[in-house]
Write an enzyme that holds these catalytic residues in place. Structure first.
Site, PDB file in Angstrom:
ATOM      1  N   GLU A 124     -22.125 -11.796 -18.208  1.00 36.07           N
ATOM      2  CA  GLU A 124     -22.457 -12.785 -19.006  1.00 36.07           C
ATOM      3  C   GLU A 124     -23.649 -13.751 -18.620  1.00 36.07           C
ATOM      4  OE1 GLU A 124     -19.303 -15.327 -19.600  1.00 36.07           O
ATOM      5  OE2 GLU A 124     -20.484 -16.887 -20.824  1.00 36.07           O
TER       6      GLU A 124
ATOM      7  N   THR B 129     -14.489 -20.879 -19.070  1.00 39.49           N
ATOM      8  CA  THR B 129     -15.046 -21.703 -18.209  1.00 39.49           C
ATOM      9  C   THR B 129     -15.049 -23.114 -18.420  1.00 39.49           C
ATOM     10  OG1 THR B 129     -17.130 -20.175 -17.974  1.00 39.49           O
ATOM     11  CG2 THR B 129     -17.456 -22.425 -17.428  1.00 39.49           C
TER      12      THR B 129
ATOM     13  N   ASP C  31     -17.107 -10.477 -16.550  1.00 36.79           N
ATOM     14  CA  ASP C  31     -17.260 -11.930 -17.000  1.00 36.79           C
ATOM     15  C   ASP C  31     -16.740 -12.706 -15.573  1.00 36.79           C
ATOM     16  OD1 ASP C  31     -17.127 -14.580 -17.991  1.00 36.79           O
ATOM     17  OD2 ASP C  31     -15.916 -13.716 -19.842  1.00 36.79           O
TER      18      ASP C  31
ATOM     19  N   LYS D 190      -7.090 -13.356 -32.020  1.00 36.59           N
ATOM     20  CA  LYS D 190      -8.065 -14.231 -31.977  1.00 36.59           C
ATOM     21  C   LYS D 190      -9.003 -13.991 -33.371  1.00 36.59           C
ATOM     22  CE  LYS D 190     -12.435 -15.693 -29.555  1.00 36.59           C
ATOM     23  NZ  LYS D 190     -13.281 -15.137 -28.518  1.00 36.59           N
TER      24      LYS D 190
ATOM     25  N   ASP E  36     -19.735 -19.533 -12.137  1.00 37.47           N
ATOM     26  CA  ASP E  36     -19.961 -18.681 -12.905  1.00 37.47           C
ATOM     27  C   ASP E  36     -21.041 -17.526 -12.156  1.00 37.47           C
ATOM     28  OD1 ASP E  36     -18.987 -19.476 -15.962  1.00 37.47           O
ATOM     29  OD2 ASP E  36     -19.045 -20.860 -14.483  1.00 37.47           O
TER      30      ASP E  36
ATOM     31  N   ASP F 154     -15.633 -10.114 -22.525  1.00 38.88           N
ATOM     32  CA  ASP F 154     -14.502 -11.116 -23.022  1.00 38.88           C
ATOM     33  C   ASP F 154     -13.160 -10.280 -23.413  1.00 38.88           C
ATOM     34  OD1 ASP F 154     -15.324 -13.589 -22.795  1.00 38.88           O
ATOM     35  OD2 ASP F 154     -16.705 -13.485 -24.452  1.00 38.88           O
TER      36      ASP F 154
ATOM     37  N   ASP G 238     -14.092 -16.327 -17.084  1.00 28.85           N
ATOM     38  CA  ASP G 238     -13.784 -16.348 -18.319  1.00 28.85           C
ATOM     39  C   ASP G 238     -13.012 -17.529 -18.783  1.00 28.85           C
ATOM     40  OD1 ASP G 238     -13.656 -15.322 -21.237  1.00 28.85           O
ATOM     41  OD2 ASP G 238     -11.516 -15.037 -20.550  1.00 28.85           O
TER      42      ASP G 238
END
Ligand SMILES: Nc1ncnc2c1ncn2[C@@H]1O[C@H](COP(=O)(O)OS(=O)(=O)O)[C@@H](OP(=O)(O)O)[C@H]1O
Ligand SMILES: [Mg+2]
Ligand SMILES: [Mg+2]
Ligand SMILES: [Mg+2]
Length: 455
Positions: free
Chosen positions: A151, A223, A218, A380, A126, A392, A221
């Site tokens: 992020e 993780t 991101d 979602k 990341d 995201d 994304d």
């Protein structure tokens, strides 16, 4: 006719006022086509429109008479070819970084995963991807022209107990940037030091907003999927005046068969068993990208580090599925129940007539699956109080829209990327569909069942 183009153009600056690219190197010659298809020619084998290259040679390129006129005509609206070209190469580079780190994580039992204050995982990948992307974008466009919302930050990384992690991040970033020329990108002349790496990460401190241009990143994304050896994505978008204008999604583990998207927790074992080691580059992993208003989305295979391939890479168009019969449609959703209510979507699926098992996939690979036509719906519904972040969604939204799909909140309104780092005002959840027919059915079903849900 043919025209001589220097391949060793180095870097320059995009001049917004005059709508042209100014190379740093005196005597360099740059052709920038203002056609809608420019980015494709740059990505798929043609070199025109690409200002970054590792080759030190000049080469002749055929130029059509009307293309020539286009390149020298009066300024037209910005078409972001330059930005898209750099973004795709950078995401390709980031994919190779992640693949190396993920392989290392999976083969080790030691703890390569840190926890953030909200208990969510963060890894060397990341931070390293964020540093690498930030460094390349600054190098390509000039740091004063680059603003990034991303992020990760350096707070966790700077903590004393993460000392070893910081060293690993610096090493990972330098290993990755050393590969940059293979992607037609310029790497640093000397390896970056710790301060430079931390600076690159913390430079991503934009807070977005309604005006001007910024990138949304991101770095990894999903993780959780990444640390489990499963699906994850690298997501980079360019947002201008509150609208997403470019989206690039790197999906290093996107399998050759869509059914395998579903094999979370066991993905690596299954793929290594079933995939011959000599498999072609299309077998696994892709980068998907789109430019707003083009009506096209494109997909490249990953540039495989071990196969001695160099840029340019090939690209092919992707399109959403034409299925609009719910009983034949597949919907995808997050793997973790904590991130989206599985029971609510099961109820929706039942009332709309979706008969297939949900495809549960980590990360924005779900957006990629819709754009590629491997699934028809993505839903979602996070718990009340959770605010979705722009990084995201931004890249996935423009890619699906340009591939022919529809993305809105559950009230049917477009997602609003102009309000800072969060999708403020999001109505209940995010819905993406291959077509308006399916989309309307889902939205009506949400309306019908929302009040009786526990959400
Ligand atoms: N509580 C809660 N509710 C909703 N969403 C959350 C929540 N916590 C985190 N996140 C964000 O979800 C991102 C991962 O989303 P996914 O769709 O991949 O979910 S899942 O991992 O498949 O369950 C994940 O992105 P990454 O942190 O980049 O992995 C988060 O930004
Ligand atoms: Mg994310
Ligand atoms: Mg992330
Ligand atoms: Mg995270």
């Amino acid at each position: 006719m043919a025209i001589k183009v220097s391949h060793n153009l180095g870097l320059g600056k995009w001049n917004d006022k005059h709508n042209n690219f100014i190379p740093n190197h005196v005597g360099s010659f740059f052709i920038f086509l203002r056609s809608n298809k420019t980015h494709h020619s740059a990505m798929s084998g043609g070199h025109i429109g690409c200002c970054l290259s590792s080759f030190n040679q000049t080469q002749s390129f055929p130029v059509m008479e009307d293309q020539k006129k286009l390149s020298f005509s009066s300024p037209e609206p910005v078409n972001y070819s330059q930005e898209l070209d750099v973004a795709v190469r950078t995401v390709q580079l980031a994919c190779s970084l992640c693949q190396r780190v993920q392989n290392g994580l999976i083969s080790k039992t030691s703890d390569g995963v840190q926890s953030k204050d909200d208990n969510s995982p963060v890894t060397v990948a990341d931070w390293s991807v964020q540093a690498t992307v930030s460094w390349i974008l600054s190098e390509s466009f000039g740091s004063s022209n680059v603003s990034i919302v991303a992020e990760e930050d350096i707070q966790n990384l700077s903590k004393a107990k993460a000392d070893g992690v910081l060293e690993t991040v610096v090493k990972t970033v330098n290993e990755c940037l050393a590969e940059a020329p293979r992607y037609g990108l310029n790497g640093p002349k000397m390896a970056l030091g710790t301060t430079e790496v931390l600076e690159a990460i913390s430079r991503c401190n934009s807070i977005g907003g309604p005006a001007g241009r910024f990138w949304a990143l991101d770095p990894v994304d999903g993780t959780l999927g990444f640390v489990r050896g499963d699906q994850y994505a690298i997501a980079l978008a360019l947002i201008e005046d509150g609208e997403v204008v470019l989206g690039v999604l790197g999906c290093p583990n996107y399998p050759m068969r869509k059914e395998w998207l579903n094999y979370h927790h066991r993905y690596h074992r299954i793929i290594s068993k079933l995939t011959p080691s000599t498999s072609e580059s299309w077998d696994k992993g892709c980068v998907i990208y789109a430019r707003r208003g083009s009506g096209e989305a494109w997909m490249q295979p990953l540039l495989h580090v071990n196969k001695n391939l160099v840029w340019p890479n090939s690209a092919r168009p992707v399109r959403v599925s034409s299925i609009d019969n719910p009983s034949l449609a597949t919907f995808c959703e997050p793997v973790e129940k904590a991130n989206s209510s599985h029971s609510f979507t099961a109820g929706l699926a039942h009332s709309v007539g979706l008969r297939k098992q949900p495809l549960r996939v980590y990360s924005m690979v779900k957006y990629a699956a819709i754009a590629r036509g491997d699934a028809e719906i993505f839903m979602k519904f996070a718990r009340a109080g959770y605010k979705e972040k722009i990084w995201d969604h931004a890249a996935g939204v423009v890619i699906i829209q340009e591939a022919g799909g529809v993305v809105t909140d559950a009230g049917g309104r477009p997602l609003d990327f102009s309000k800072g780092i969060y999708l403020e005002g999001l109505d209940r959840g995010v819905i993406a569909s291959a077509g308006a027919n399916l989309h309307d059915k889902i939205i009506r079903a949400v309306d019908a069942s929302w009040d009786s849900s526990a959400l």
